[in-house]
Design an enzyme around this catalytic site. Structure first.
Site, PDB file in Angstrom:
ATOM      1  CG  ASP A   1      -1.525   1.093   1.821  1.00 47.74           C
ATOM      2  OD1 ASP A   1      -2.400   1.643   0.093  1.00 47.74           O
ATOM      3  OD2 ASP A   1      -2.351   1.373   2.400  1.00 47.74           O
TER       4      ASP A   1
HETATM    5  C1  SPV Z   1      -6.991   2.298   4.454  1.00 51.67           C
HETATM    6  O1  SPV Z   1      -8.003   1.530   4.678  1.00 51.67           O
HETATM    7  O2  SPV Z   1      -6.511   2.030   3.404  1.00 51.67           O
HETATM    8  C2  SPV Z   1      -6.063   3.030   4.994  1.00 51.67           C
HETATM    9  C3  SPV Z   1      -6.375   3.547   6.049  1.00 51.67           C
HETATM   10  O3  SPV Z   1      -5.859   4.591   4.620  1.00 51.67           O
HETATM   11  S1  SPV Z   1      -4.779   2.872   7.560  1.00 51.67           S
HETATM   12  O4  SPV Z   1      -4.304   1.575   6.393  1.00 51.67           O
HETATM   13  O5  SPV Z   1      -4.521   2.343   8.743  1.00 51.67           O
HETATM   14  O6  SPV Z   1      -3.217   3.665   6.855  1.00 51.67           O
HETATM   15 MG    MG Z   2      -5.003   3.737   2.810  1.00 54.91          MG
END
Ligand code: SPV
Ligand code: MG
Length: 291
Positions: free
Chosen positions: A53
């Site tokens: 991510d």
């Molecule tokens: C997501 O769910 O992608 C978020 C929340 O942005 S976090 O993973 O806490 O960044």
């Molecule tokens: Mg996110």
């Protein structure tokens, strides 16, 4: 089913929930469970691609997933738009596309591109310049087609190691730039930063939180008393499915004849994908008869 708009949900006087989905079927499950709104999570969507991510999935790949989600449900979707995938020009294109798809809101965060997931430890999270981030909020508001479209400005200051003064300062700037709501993120295992942030300030717009790391040391009454408008359950379906998949893989290898595998029936799969409709003929309600 009667649905409320994302804007109405965020402005309601109750503490509201948004639940994570990362594809069409998870979105359908969220809706059928009774949640009123979906969080299209960047962590969950990129993880389901097998990617980190960290802006590794392109915005158009993410958007394709969002399109499947919009096709699967009637409840509103808040897209996790990361940092907008570039500068305000990228945000402009994204918002135009989201409006075409009927997505009711975008959340953009003030991390520099490429962002890193907020919960990742031992990496440097860097913030974008305030004015550049405000330009993204302004362009999103300028290009929304639906007056109820929501632009949520997400504060990553605590994640990047700043103190509450900087985070509160940025919150006011983003609200002035036109944000319809703010999301304040924290990855401590207690809600102390959220309490500090809320106690010292009176924000004119709804405040959203993502209590993944600190929920176990807090409770809903605390959030209600602090004046939080909505909670995002950001990754729970992804994590539940990883757990279930690992368990069934292990169980089939270890004991293929054990019937007790906690599986959905094949019919449930068909129901979730509306496969039972296949043989229902068109009604012909708009037939035209020629002389
Ligand atoms: C997501 O769910 O992608 C978020 C929340 O942005 S976090 O993973 O806490 O960044
Ligand atoms: Mg996110």
């Amino acid at each position: 089913m009667k649905t409320r708009s994302l804007k109405d949900i965020l402005l309601s006087q109750k503490l509201e929930f948004l639940m994570e989905a990362h594809n069409g079927i998870s979105a359908k499950i969220v809706e059928e469970a009774g949640f009123q709104a979906i969080w299209a999570s960047s962590l969950s969507i990129s993880s389901s691609f097998g990617l980190r991510d960290c802006n590794e999935a392109s915005w158009s790949q993410v958007l394709q997933t969002i399109e499947y989600i919009t096709d699967s449900v009637k409840i509103p979707i808040l897209m996790d738009g990361d940092n907008g995938y570039g500068n305000y020009n990228n945000v402009r294109i994204l918002v135009k596309k989201l409006n075409k798809l009927g997505v009711q809101g975008i959340c953009i965060e003030d991390q520099l591109f490429p962002k890193k997931n907020s919960l990742l430890n031992n990496v440097k999270h860097e913030l974008e310049d305030i004015n550049s981030f405000c330009d993204k909020i302004k362009v999103a508001k300028d290009h929304q087609k639906n007056e109820k479209f929501c632009v949520v400005a997400r504060l990553e200051g605590f994640i990047a190691g700043y103190n509450k003064n900087e985070v509160i300062h940025r919150a006011h700037k983003y609200i002035c730039a036109g944000a319809d709501a703010i999301l304040v993120h924290s990855k401590l295992n207690t809600p102390s930063q959220i309490i500090d942030f809320m106690e010292d300030s009176n924000f004119e717009v709804p405040v959203i939180i993502v209590p993944t790391t600190y929920f176990k040391n807090s409770n809903l009454d605390l959030f209600i008393n602090l004046g939080i408008s909505a909670i995002i359950w950001a990754n729970h379906n992804l994590r539940a499915s990883i757990y279930a998949m690992k368990s069934v893989c292990k169980s089939i290898l270890e004991n293929p004849s054990d019937d007790n595998k906690n599986l959905a029936s094949i019919n449930e799969v068909f129901e979730l994908t509306n496969s039972l409709e296949l043989d229902s003929k068109p009604t012909g309600a708009n037939l035209r008869f020629l002389n």
